[in-house]
Design a protein around this motif. Structure first.
Motif, PDB file in Angstrom:
ATOM      1  N   UNK A  88       1.910   3.982  -0.748  1.00  0.00           N
ATOM      2  CA  UNK A  88       3.142   3.968   0.047  1.00  0.00           C
ATOM      3  C   UNK A  88       2.858   3.670   1.508  1.00  0.00           C
ATOM      4  N   UNK A  89       1.580   3.638   1.887  1.00  0.00           N
ATOM      5  CA  UNK A  89       1.212   3.336   3.275  1.00  0.00           C
ATOM      6  C   UNK A  89      -0.125   2.620   3.269  1.00  0.00           C
ATOM      7  N   UNK A  90      -0.444   2.004   4.402  1.00  0.00           N
ATOM      8  CA  UNK A  90      -1.713   1.300   4.524  1.00  0.00           C
ATOM      9  C   UNK A  90      -2.164   1.300   5.973  1.00  0.00           C
ATOM     10  N   UNK A  91      -3.455   1.033   6.166  1.00  0.00           N
ATOM     11  CA  UNK A  91      -4.034   0.876   7.491  1.00  0.00           C
ATOM     12  C   UNK A  91      -4.372  -0.593   7.693  1.00  0.00           C
ATOM     13  N   UNK A  92      -3.968  -1.117   8.845  1.00  0.00           N
ATOM     14  CA  UNK A  92      -4.279  -2.498   9.193  1.00  0.00           C
ATOM     15  C   UNK A  92      -5.317  -2.479  10.311  1.00  0.00           C
ATOM     16  N   UNK A  93      -6.462  -3.094  10.071  1.00  0.00           N
ATOM     17  CA  UNK A  93      -7.516  -3.184  11.085  1.00  0.00           C
ATOM     18  C   UNK A  93      -7.185  -4.359  11.999  1.00  0.00           C
ATOM     19  N   UNK A  94      -7.133  -4.099  13.312  1.00  0.00           N
ATOM     20  CA  UNK A  94      -6.742  -5.125  14.282  1.00  0.00           C
ATOM     21  C   UNK A  94      -7.971  -5.666  15.011  1.00  0.00           C
ATOM     22  N   UNK A  95      -7.901  -6.977  15.355  1.00  0.00           N
ATOM     23  CA  UNK A  95      -8.973  -7.553  16.157  1.00  0.00           C
ATOM     24  C   UNK A  95      -8.677  -7.349  17.638  1.00  0.00           C
ATOM     25  N   UNK A  96      -9.482  -7.955  18.503  1.00  0.00           N
ATOM     26  CA  UNK A  96      -9.337  -7.720  19.939  1.00  0.00           C
ATOM     27  C   UNK A  96      -8.026  -8.250  20.499  1.00  0.00           C
ATOM     28  N   UNK A  97      -7.392  -9.182  19.803  1.00  0.00           N
ATOM     29  CA  UNK A  97      -6.102  -9.725  20.254  1.00  0.00           C
ATOM     30  C   UNK A  97      -4.918  -8.993  19.639  1.00  0.00           C
ATOM     31  N   UNK A  98      -5.197  -7.975  18.818  1.00  0.00           N
ATOM     32  CA  UNK A  98      -4.118  -7.224  18.173  1.00  0.00           C
ATOM     33  C   UNK A  98      -3.649  -7.822  16.869  1.00  0.00           C
ATOM     34  N   UNK A  99      -4.363  -8.825  16.342  1.00  0.00           N
ATOM     35  CA  UNK A  99      -3.980  -9.463  15.087  1.00  0.00           C
ATOM     36  C   UNK A  99      -4.693  -8.800  13.907  1.00  0.00           C
ATOM     37  N   UNK A 100      -4.014  -8.706  12.748  1.00  0.00           N
ATOM     38  CA  UNK A 100      -4.637  -8.077  11.574  1.00  0.00           C
ATOM     39  C   UNK A 100      -5.845  -8.877  11.091  1.00  0.00           C
ATOM     40  N   UNK A 101      -6.911  -8.162  10.728  1.00  0.00           N
ATOM     41  CA  UNK A 101      -8.075  -8.820  10.146  1.00  0.00           C
ATOM     42  C   UNK A 101      -8.506  -8.190   8.823  1.00  0.00           C
ATOM     43  N   UNK A 102      -7.917  -7.037   8.499  1.00  0.00           N
ATOM     44  CA  UNK A 102      -8.237  -6.357   7.244  1.00  0.00           C
ATOM     45  C   UNK A 102      -7.150  -5.337   6.952  1.00  0.00           C
ATOM     46  N   UNK A 103      -6.816  -5.174   5.680  1.00  0.00           N
ATOM     47  CA  UNK A 103      -5.799  -4.206   5.278  1.00  0.00           C
ATOM     48  C   UNK A 103      -6.372  -3.279   4.214  1.00  0.00           C
ATOM     49  N   UNK A 104      -6.103  -1.982   4.371  1.00  0.00           N
ATOM     50  CA  UNK A 104      -6.598  -0.979   3.423  1.00  0.00           C
ATOM     51  C   UNK A 104      -5.416  -0.155   2.930  1.00  0.00           C
ATOM     52  N   UNK A 105      -5.159  -0.179   1.617  1.00  0.00           N
ATOM     53  CA  UNK A 105      -4.089   0.627   1.046  1.00  0.00           C
ATOM     54  C   UNK A 105      -4.501   2.094   1.004  1.00  0.00           C
ATOM     55  N   UNK A 106      -3.583   2.980   1.402  1.00  0.00           N
ATOM     56  CA  UNK A 106      -3.826   4.422   1.306  1.00  0.00           C
ATOM     57  C   UNK A 106      -3.299   4.880  -0.048  1.00  0.00           C
ATOM     58  N   UNK A 107      -4.109   4.709  -1.073  1.00  0.00           N
ATOM     59  CA  UNK A 107      -3.688   4.975  -2.451  1.00  0.00           C
ATOM     60  C   UNK A 107      -4.224   6.294  -2.986  1.00  0.00           C
ATOM     61  N   UNK A 108      -4.776   7.111  -2.095  1.00  0.00           N
ATOM     62  CA  UNK A 108      -5.234   8.443  -2.470  1.00  0.00           C
ATOM     63  C   UNK A 108      -4.731   9.452  -1.459  1.00  0.00           C
ATOM     64  N   UNK A 109      -4.716  10.704  -1.825  1.00  0.00           N
ATOM     65  CA  UNK A 109      -4.197  11.729  -0.921  1.00  0.00           C
ATOM     66  C   UNK A 109      -5.104  11.957   0.272  1.00  0.00           C
ATOM     67  N   UNK A 110      -6.395  11.599   0.138  1.00  0.00           N
ATOM     68  CA  UNK A 110      -7.338  11.791   1.233  1.00  0.00           C
ATOM     69  C   UNK A 110      -8.372  10.675   1.206  1.00  0.00           C
TER      70      UNK A 110
END
Length: 293
Positions: free
Chosen positions: A81-103
């Motif tokens: 239901x949520x994810x983390x987007x890793x941003x580069x130095x310009x603020x653009x997405x370079x990697x996405x990680x789904x939060x598919x576990x409680x921890x």
């Protein structure tokens, strides 16, 4: 055409059983009762159900989505239901990680989300939890802290640590001091003339954690921190905006807010810190943004 009351699948008017779930169709059953005919035995096998984490999920292979576009269960599909987007130095997405576990843990090695080449990350740096629909971050006693970028004015607590530009600054409430103390023999003690009593102070921290410069705060008014405009200036810090942040005394408390700076103002997370969609955190040298799926 008639719709199955159980799964919503459309069926032809002469169908007695749903072609998807195998349940008797109400309209066909009623018609059979009126005519006195006996319903034919269905040759369509009933669909099996898998008891997923939220109840039975249809595993029929006849379609990929139900009428409301709900995805059919697959053991290979992660429910996030949520994810983390890793941003580069310009603020653009370079990697996405789904939060598919409680921890999930973040760090340099042996973690769910690893950045092995980031020397500023501790091996186990921070933990991300998803509970009651809210994403939370907690620092795992890392060397360089876990930082949460502010989106609104934030009330400071004693010993909060701020990241403003490249400056690591600790906020500390001042202890009460007696004014004009008198010695045992009745002599008044001489002290420095000051415009007002100190209510708090800001301490610039070196890389080894020791204090360099100190800025004292009064109980009233506002203090501007910046590179070239304000009350406490850092002209050598090119990551700090001209007018970067404001710290204001309000009713005995101190509130800090970003002044539209380029790099924002961050506070070191203490305990679990709830994160709304769009908020950013800094772990090591990685800027991560929270998004809803």
């Amino acid at each position: 055409m008639s719709s199955c009351e159980y799964c919503g699948q459309s069926n032809s008017a002469e169908s007695r059983y749903c072609v998807d779930c195998g349940k008797p169709l109400a309209a066909a059953t009623s018609a059979a009762r009126v005519s006195g005919a006996q319903p034919a035995v269905s040759k369509v096998p009933s669909t099996r159900f898998f008891e997923g984490p939220t109840g039975p999920l249809n595993r029929s292979s006849k379609r990929t989505t139900s009428p409301n576009q709900t995805l059919i269960f697959s053991a290979r599909r992660s429910i996030a239901t949520a994810r983390l987007v890793v941003l580069d130095e310009t603020g653009q997405p370079k990697r996405t990680v789904d939060l598919d576990r409680s921890s999930m843990t973040i760090g340099r090695a042996g973690c769910d989300i690893a950045f092995p080449e980031d020397a500023y990350l501790s091996p186990r740096h921070a933990e991300i939890t998803l509970r009651d629909g809210t994403v939370r971050v907690r620092d795992l006693d890392s060397l360089n802290r876990t930082w949460v970028f502010l989106e609104e004015p934030h009330r400071l607590h004693d010993d909060d640590v701020l990241l403003i530009g490249s400056q690591v600054i600790r906020f500390h409430r001042a202890a009460a001091h007696a004014d004009g103390e008198t010695g045992e023999d009745g002599t008044r003690r001489l002290g420095s003339l000051a415009p007002a009593a100190d209510a708090a102070r800001l301490m610039q921290l070196r890389g080894d954690g020791t204090t360099r410069d100190i800025f004292h705060l009064g109980a009233n008014g506002a203090t501007i921190i910046g590179r070239d405009t304000g009350d406490w200036l850092f002209p050598y810090d090119q990551t700090m905006s001209g007018r970067h942040a404001e710290l204001r005394a309000e009713g005995g408390a101190f509130v800090i807010r970003d002044l539209g700076s380029r790099n924002g103002v961050a506070v070191a997370a203490r305990g679990e810190w709830p994160l709304r969609p769009g908020m950013r955190i800094l772990v090591g040298d990685q800027v991560l943004r929270v998004e809803q799926v």
